[in-house]
Design a protein around this motif. Structure first.
Motif, PDB file in Angstrom:
ATOM      1  N   THR A 257      10.190  10.945  11.473  1.00 21.11           N
ATOM      2  CA  THR A 257       9.673   9.696  12.334  1.00 21.11           C
ATOM      3  C   THR A 257       8.184   9.764  12.342  1.00 21.11           C
ATOM      4  OG1 THR A 257      11.769   9.474  13.552  1.00 21.11           O
ATOM      5  CG2 THR A 257       9.774   8.645  14.392  1.00 21.11           C
ATOM      6  N   LEU A 258       7.657   8.780  11.993  1.00 19.70           N
ATOM      7  CA  LEU A 258       6.275   8.604  11.911  1.00 19.70           C
ATOM      8  C   LEU A 258       5.626   7.538  13.068  1.00 19.70           C
ATOM      9  CD1 LEU A 258       5.893   7.448   8.043  1.00 19.70           C
ATOM     10  CD2 LEU A 258       5.740   9.882   9.264  1.00 19.70           C
ATOM     11  N   LEU A 259       4.370   7.463  13.330  1.00 18.29           N
ATOM     12  CA  LEU A 259       3.948   6.887  14.582  1.00 18.29           C
ATOM     13  C   LEU A 259       3.206   5.475  13.992  1.00 18.29           C
ATOM     14  CD1 LEU A 259       3.420   6.873  17.596  1.00 18.29           C
ATOM     15  CD2 LEU A 259       1.289   7.711  17.114  1.00 18.29           C
ATOM     16  N   TYR A 271      -4.418   0.834   8.557  1.00 21.17           N
ATOM     17  CA  TYR A 271      -3.572   0.609   7.284  1.00 21.17           C
ATOM     18  C   TYR A 271      -3.609   2.044   6.431  1.00 21.17           C
ATOM     19  CZ  TYR A 271      -2.505  -0.285   2.305  1.00 21.17           C
ATOM     20  OH  TYR A 271      -2.336  -0.465   0.972  1.00 21.17           O
ATOM     21  N   ASP A 272      -5.040   2.793   6.399  1.00 18.31           N
ATOM     22  CA  ASP A 272      -4.951   3.830   5.771  1.00 18.31           C
ATOM     23  C   ASP A 272      -4.104   4.717   6.323  1.00 18.31           C
ATOM     24  OD1 ASP A 272      -6.703   2.785   3.840  1.00 18.31           O
ATOM     25  OD2 ASP A 272      -8.515   3.444   4.833  1.00 18.31           O
ATOM     26  N   GLU A 273      -3.812   5.091   7.687  1.00 17.85           N
ATOM     27  CA  GLU A 273      -3.382   5.934   8.336  1.00 17.85           C
ATOM     28  C   GLU A 273      -1.655   5.812   8.278  1.00 17.85           C
ATOM     29  OE1 GLU A 273      -6.606   6.764  11.760  1.00 17.85           O
ATOM     30  OE2 GLU A 273      -5.298   5.237  12.097  1.00 17.85           O
ATOM     31  N   ILE A 274      -1.451   4.572   8.299  1.00 17.13           N
ATOM     32  CA  ILE A 274      -0.045   4.293   7.944  1.00 17.13           C
ATOM     33  C   ILE A 274       0.594   4.775   6.466  1.00 17.13           C
ATOM     34  CG2 ILE A 274       1.807   2.396   7.556  1.00 17.13           C
ATOM     35  CD1 ILE A 274       0.277   0.861  10.051  1.00 17.13           C
ATOM     36  N   ARG A 275      -0.312   4.427   5.619  1.00 10.40           N
ATOM     37  CA  ARG A 275      -0.258   4.866   4.285  1.00 10.40           C
ATOM     38  C   ARG A 275      -0.162   6.402   4.180  1.00 10.40           C
ATOM     39  NH1 ARG A 275      -4.219   2.410   0.322  1.00 10.40           N
ATOM     40  NH2 ARG A 275      -5.735   3.503   1.551  1.00 10.40           N
ATOM     41  N   ILE A 321       2.453  -2.006   7.770  1.00 10.20           N
ATOM     42  CA  ILE A 321       3.778  -1.144   7.415  1.00 10.20           C
ATOM     43  C   ILE A 321       4.339  -2.111   6.200  1.00 10.20           C
ATOM     44  CG2 ILE A 321       6.206  -0.644   8.012  1.00 10.20           C
ATOM     45  CD1 ILE A 321       4.777   0.179  10.870  1.00 10.20           C
ATOM     46  N   ARG A 322       4.453  -3.127   6.245  1.00 15.47           N
ATOM     47  CA  ARG A 322       5.062  -3.896   5.192  1.00 15.47           C
ATOM     48  C   ARG A 322       4.452  -3.731   4.145  1.00 15.47           C
ATOM     49  NH1 ARG A 322       3.859  -9.136   3.389  1.00 15.47           N
ATOM     50  NH2 ARG A 322       5.399 -10.442   2.663  1.00 15.47           N
ATOM     51  N   ARG A 323       3.202  -3.770   3.857  1.00 22.37           N
ATOM     52  CA  ARG A 323       2.410  -3.707   2.655  1.00 22.37           C
ATOM     53  C   ARG A 323       2.771  -2.131   1.999  1.00 22.37           C
ATOM     54  NH1 ARG A 323      -4.312  -3.856   1.964  1.00 22.37           N
ATOM     55  NH2 ARG A 323      -4.172  -3.939  -0.291  1.00 22.37           N
ATOM     56  N   VAL A 324       2.623  -1.166   2.763  1.00 17.22           N
ATOM     57  CA  VAL A 324       2.976  -0.016   2.356  1.00 17.22           C
ATOM     58  C   VAL A 324       4.409   0.216   1.636  1.00 17.22           C
ATOM     59  CG1 VAL A 324       3.244   2.452   2.975  1.00 17.22           C
ATOM     60  CG2 VAL A 324       1.196   1.393   3.626  1.00 17.22           C
ATOM     61  N   GLN A 325       5.164  -0.243   2.595  1.00 15.50           N
ATOM     62  CA  GLN A 325       6.874  -0.107   1.991  1.00 15.50           C
ATOM     63  C   GLN A 325       6.979  -0.753   0.882  1.00 15.50           C
ATOM     64  OE1 GLN A 325       8.302   1.340   6.648  1.00 15.50           O
ATOM     65  NE2 GLN A 325       8.882  -0.713   5.849  1.00 15.50           N
TER      66      GLN A 325
END
Length: 466
Positions: A257-259, A271-275, A321-325
């Protein structure tokens, strides 16, 4: 289809040719991890979120458009809202959610209160409620045959007082409905967590869980990577290592599980931290991710900027999140459901008691600016072919990072924007050269950005498997 494939996938070994050398046999437990992940029937990498919604309060938001937004953001196995199983209207609403999910090639983890791990009479966690199995049978009768039902939510973070009964509740679900995949989330490790979990070592806690529950997967949550600086990186990578090693020992995949929501000392991820969170988790061998959490519902404490805020508006976090996934699915499709981790290394220094990179027959050299952090995950498929995932392990700095693939015979393959494999450099490559050391490819990588390769050579084929 699921039951036909499993006996074929789990076997003593699968071999393949890579160059002139015979690939090593794929150990049975590694093959079992791939087989289990593929048996989930998702067709893509498992991605979920923690919902914490319920139909009584939030049902008006849970329409077909909402399910479409889950799918459009790249989720493949979201959690449902919880609901009152005694209310026919709410049960019918869950059926509609399942229908809408199926139309979009998703499955749902159903948060059915009948299936939560529960204590016995008078709140006694030393025993299970005598009618617990009856509740599971009723839930399975209502939803168990729907093709979009992944499984039922068992519960979260069992500690020493509750774990024995918690594990039994999971096992009962598997006994009643072996075709479903119950979802349970375990405690993360931190210094001293063994006392909370009632175990002498963390590996024993994880092994006990798999053994006593007959678990299909191992899941946990940890957010220390999002405290200021790198203070939490060791805990983040320590957990990834501990859960990866449990995966290898037990032959079942693990999810992390990610934050996605700032709270306490944890910052709101950009964005960078989500990726970074997503790609470092995949490179570290996880076969699925969840996001904590998705819906704010209403203001509380210092929680803020979840993907859907307290006004039920999409925040920038949702779009990041949408962009990364979506990009991950578009490049790699089901690739990482067909692979299993074999080695994870760091350059120039390791985190979480991990391994500093040492040359092997797959990658012989990492080239990066002095002191710049790099993560390298190695994988194998059931045919014995070898893969690598390179990640810029900085949350803030872009860098030009090179890999050298040894051997004069080496070939590398990557994936284009349509998800097709081709021979050549990854999409982010910035030049290559060949010499007596082999093939060197450089990449400009943003924070958390990845490059993925299949590596074909005699030396890669000879590299031993764990």
């Amino acid at each position: 289809m699921r039951h036909v494939l499993l006996p074929c996938l789990v076997g003593a070994a699968v071999t393949a040719q890579a160059g002139a050398a015979e690939a090593p046999q794929v150990p049975e437990k590694l093959a079992a991890i791939v087989a289990k992940t593929q048996s989930f029937g998702l067709g893509r990498y498992p991605i979920s979120f923690w919902s914490y919604t319920n139909l009584k309060e939030h049902g008006r938001y849970m329409d077909e458009a909402e399910v479409e937004e889950w799918a459009d953001a790249g989720f493949t196995v979201p959690q449902s809202p919880s609901f009152d199983a005694n209310d026919p209207a709410q049960k019918a609403h869950i059926q509609r959610l399942l229908n809408w999910a199926r139309e979009r090639q998703m499955k749902l983890i159903l948060c059915d209160p009948r299936c939560r791990a529960q204590p016995g009479p008078n709140g006694d966690w030393s025993q299970m409620p005598p009618d617990y199995a009856d509740g599971i049978r009723a839930a399975v009768k209502d939803f168990g045959s729907h093709p979009a039902t992944f499984g039922f939510h068992v519960g979260d973070e069992p500690d020493a007082a509750m774990k024995e009964t918690f594990f039994r509740c999971y096992r009962v679900q598997k006994e009643v409905a072996p075709h479903l995949f119950p979802f349970a989330n375990l405690l993360p490790w931190w210094p001293g967590a063994e006392e909370r979990a009632g175990t002498d070592t963390w590996p024993n806690y994880l092994d006990e869980y798999v053994r006593d529950s007959n678990a299909d997967l191992i899941s946990y949550d940890y957010y220390g990577q999002m405290v200021p600086g790198e203070d939490g990186w060791n805990g983040y990578y320590e957990n990834l290592r501990l859960y990866r090693e449990a995966m290898w020992r037990n032959g079942v995949p693990f999810w992390n599980t990610l934050l996605s929501v700032g709270h306490f000392r944890y910052r709101c991820p950009n964005y960078d931290e989500i990726r970074w969170q997503f790609n470092t988790t995949v490179a570290s061998g996880a076969h699925g991710v969840l996001w904590f959490f998705y819906y704010m519902r209403q203001p509380h404490a210092n929680y803020r900027l979840s993907p859907v805020d307290e006004h039920w508006d999409r925040t920038q976090t949702y779009y990041d999140i949408r962009r990364v996934q979506k990009s991950f699915h578009r490049f790699y499709g089901d690739l990482f459901t067909r692979l299993v981790s074999t080695r994870v290394t760091f350059h120039p220094k390791a985190y979480g008691n991990g391994e500093v990179f040492k040359p092997n027959g797959i990658v012989s050299q990492i080239l990066a600016p002095e002191g710049h952090p790099v993560l390298l995950g190695e994988f194998v498929d059931l045919q014995g072919r070898r893969y690598v995932m390179l990640v810029n392990n900085s949350m803030t700095e872009s860098a030009k990072i090179g890999l050298t693939f040894p051997g004069q015979d080496v070939k590398v393959f990557s994936w284009n924007w349509s998800g097709a494999e081709y021979e050549g450099d990854a999409y982010c490559a910035d030049g290559q050269s060949r010499d007596e050391k082999g093939l060197t490819i450089h990449h400009w990588l943003a924070p958390g950005q990845e490059a993925v390769y299949r590596v074909q050579s005699q030396s890669a084929a000879r590299e031993p498997l764990p």
